[in-house]
Design an enzyme around this catalytic site. Structure first.
Site, PDB file in Angstrom:
ATOM      1  N   HIS A 150      53.222  16.404  36.966  1.00  0.00           N
ATOM      2  CA  HIS A 150      53.666  16.405  35.218  1.00  0.00           C
ATOM      3  C   HIS A 150      54.842  15.285  34.538  1.00  0.00           C
ATOM      4  O   HIS A 150      55.541  15.432  35.725  1.00  0.00           O
ATOM      5  CB  HIS A 150      54.027  17.998  34.641  1.00  0.00           C
ATOM      6  CG  HIS A 150      52.620  18.986  35.303  1.00  0.00           C
ATOM      7  ND1 HIS A 150      53.286  20.199  35.366  1.00  0.00           N
ATOM      8  CD2 HIS A 150      51.479  18.489  35.044  1.00  0.00           C
ATOM      9  CE1 HIS A 150      51.712  20.768  34.842  1.00  0.00           C
ATOM     10  NE2 HIS A 150      50.881  19.965  35.309  1.00  0.00           N
ATOM     11  N   HIS A 171      39.536  22.301  36.269  1.00  0.00           N
ATOM     12  CA  HIS A 171      41.048  22.471  35.853  1.00  0.00           C
ATOM     13  C   HIS A 171      41.516  23.709  35.929  1.00  0.00           C
ATOM     14  O   HIS A 171      42.713  24.164  36.127  1.00  0.00           O
ATOM     15  CB  HIS A 171      40.996  22.205  34.110  1.00  0.00           C
ATOM     16  CG  HIS A 171      42.789  21.675  33.561  1.00  0.00           C
ATOM     17  ND1 HIS A 171      42.696  20.212  34.312  1.00  0.00           N
ATOM     18  CD2 HIS A 171      43.907  21.951  33.119  1.00  0.00           C
ATOM     19  CE1 HIS A 171      44.539  20.162  33.757  1.00  0.00           C
ATOM     20  NE2 HIS A 171      44.795  21.106  33.618  1.00  0.00           N
ATOM     21  N   ARG A 173      43.063  16.462  39.248  1.00  0.00           N
ATOM     22  CA  ARG A 173      42.372  17.039  38.681  1.00  0.00           C
ATOM     23  C   ARG A 173      41.241  16.355  38.387  1.00  0.00           C
ATOM     24  O   ARG A 173      41.328  15.336  39.569  1.00  0.00           O
ATOM     25  CB  ARG A 173      43.330  15.586  37.091  1.00  0.00           C
ATOM     26  CG  ARG A 173      44.601  15.735  36.622  1.00  0.00           C
ATOM     27  CD  ARG A 173      44.814  14.779  35.965  1.00  0.00           C
ATOM     28  NE  ARG A 173      46.602  15.919  34.976  1.00  0.00           N
ATOM     29  CZ  ARG A 173      47.615  14.907  35.373  1.00  0.00           C
ATOM     30  NH1 ARG A 173      47.668  14.347  36.602  1.00  0.00           N
ATOM     31  NH2 ARG A 173      48.401  14.510  34.521  1.00  0.00           N
ATOM     32  N   TYR A 211      52.793  27.999  33.169  1.00  0.00           N
ATOM     33  CA  TYR A 211      52.409  29.126  35.122  1.00  0.00           C
ATOM     34  C   TYR A 211      53.808  30.785  34.504  1.00  0.00           C
ATOM     35  O   TYR A 211      53.654  31.189  35.208  1.00  0.00           O
ATOM     36  CB  TYR A 211      52.277  28.270  35.916  1.00  0.00           C
ATOM     37  CG  TYR A 211      51.185  26.885  36.114  1.00  0.00           C
ATOM     38  CD1 TYR A 211      50.436  27.797  35.405  1.00  0.00           C
ATOM     39  CD2 TYR A 211      52.435  26.065  35.871  1.00  0.00           C
ATOM     40  CE1 TYR A 211      49.319  26.684  35.368  1.00  0.00           C
ATOM     41  CE2 TYR A 211      51.449  24.904  35.946  1.00  0.00           C
ATOM     42  CZ  TYR A 211      50.181  25.337  35.571  1.00  0.00           C
ATOM     43  OH  TYR A 211      48.862  24.022  35.351  1.00  0.00           O
ATOM     44  N   ARG A 238      42.824  23.607  38.839  1.00  0.00           N
ATOM     45  CA  ARG A 238      44.234  22.857  39.226  1.00  0.00           C
ATOM     46  C   ARG A 238      45.643  24.475  38.944  1.00  0.00           C
ATOM     47  O   ARG A 238      46.528  23.699  39.387  1.00  0.00           O
ATOM     48  CB  ARG A 238      44.019  22.058  38.072  1.00  0.00           C
ATOM     49  CG  ARG A 238      45.864  21.361  37.779  1.00  0.00           C
ATOM     50  CD  ARG A 238      45.727  20.388  36.713  1.00  0.00           C
ATOM     51  NE  ARG A 238      46.451  19.672  36.408  1.00  0.00           N
ATOM     52  CZ  ARG A 238      47.535  18.323  37.530  1.00  0.00           C
ATOM     53  NH1 ARG A 238      46.840  18.085  38.330  1.00  0.00           N
ATOM     54  NH2 ARG A 238      47.817  18.074  36.657  1.00  0.00           N
ATOM     55  N   LYS A 260      47.733  10.096  35.686  1.00  0.00           N
ATOM     56  CA  LYS A 260      47.444  10.074  33.746  1.00  0.00           C
ATOM     57  C   LYS A 260      49.089   8.958  34.024  1.00  0.00           C
ATOM     58  O   LYS A 260      50.019   8.231  34.711  1.00  0.00           O
ATOM     59  CB  LYS A 260      48.434  11.008  33.434  1.00  0.00           C
ATOM     60  CG  LYS A 260      47.501  11.761  33.168  1.00  0.00           C
ATOM     61  CD  LYS A 260      48.040  12.564  31.664  1.00  0.00           C
ATOM     62  CE  LYS A 260      46.757  13.887  31.419  1.00  0.00           C
ATOM     63  NZ  LYS A 260      47.024  14.798  30.389  1.00  0.00           N
TER      64      LYS A 260
END
Length: 210
Positions: free
Chosen positions: A179, A153, A56, A188, A156, A81
């Site tokens: 994730h 992004h 990220r 995706y 990414r 995160k």
């Protein structure tokens, strides 16, 4: 009152297709920085790392020199995160570029791996600015990316689509990108199906339609 609120149907949102770069577009982007200047060498190392790891923007900007671990099992360590730390392995070509860059960088362990000219941490705006600058150059040689709005992004997304096209399982992609859930990677799969539908629509029919 609470029951009436809970009974209200949830609003549906249309998810726009994700953007990502093709291998040819990635190659043009990585060839754009001017390696004769310090900032160009920094930008090439930064963009290569972004495309290869799928970090990220905040993770890239937060990298310190000590977070790029060169040696056996070379990897980059980042805090994502939820303050979760994850390690991402690096390809040989990325290792070579980063090793050369960090030798030139000569930064202390706790200093930013990709600083501004004054040694401070790059801002999100600065990251988007340098990406736009190199995209403008890349598009002179590879026009297919001209209609795409490319952000950090999107780089990414580019990594995720590349892994998917090479047969990597969704669970591995989710782990690679940090994730929380495998379901997050469904975007995706949807993008991949859209590509296949477009390709199918362009191919001639096998037999007359009755």
């Amino acid at each position: 009152m609470a029951q009436r609120v809970l009974a209200m149907p949830s609003k549906r949102y249309l998810r726009r297709p994700i953007d990502f770069l093709t291998p040819t577009e990635v190659a043009a982007l990585l060839a754009a920085p001017d390696l004769n200047v310090w900032s160009g060498r920094r930008d090439r190392a930064l963009l290569l790392l972004a495309v290869q790891t799928g970090l990220r923007a905040s993770e890239l900007l937060g990298l310190r020199c000590q977070d790029v671990v060169l040696g056996p099992g070379t990897h980059v360590r980042c805090q994502g995160k939820g303050r979760k730390v994850r390690n991402t392995l690096l390809r040989k070509e990325t290792i070579a570029v980063l090793r050369t860059w960090l030798q030139e960088r000569q930064g202390q362990a706790s200093e930013p791996a990709f600083p501004t000219i004054t040694g401070t941490v790059l801002s999100h705006d600065a990251l988007q600015y340098l990406l736009n600058k190199h995209l403008a150059i890349a598009r002179r040689h590879c026009t297919s990316s001209s209609g795409k709005r490319v952000t950090p992004h999107v780089l990414r997304h580019t990594l995720a689509m590349d892994l998917l096209h090479h047969g990597v399982d969704r669970s591995v992609i989710a782990l690679w990108l940090g994730h929380e859930s495998v379901e997050t990677t469904s975007i995706y799969l949807q993008a991949d199906m859209k590509l296949k539908e477009d390709a199918l629509a362009k191919s001639p029919p096998l037999m007359p339609v009755t």
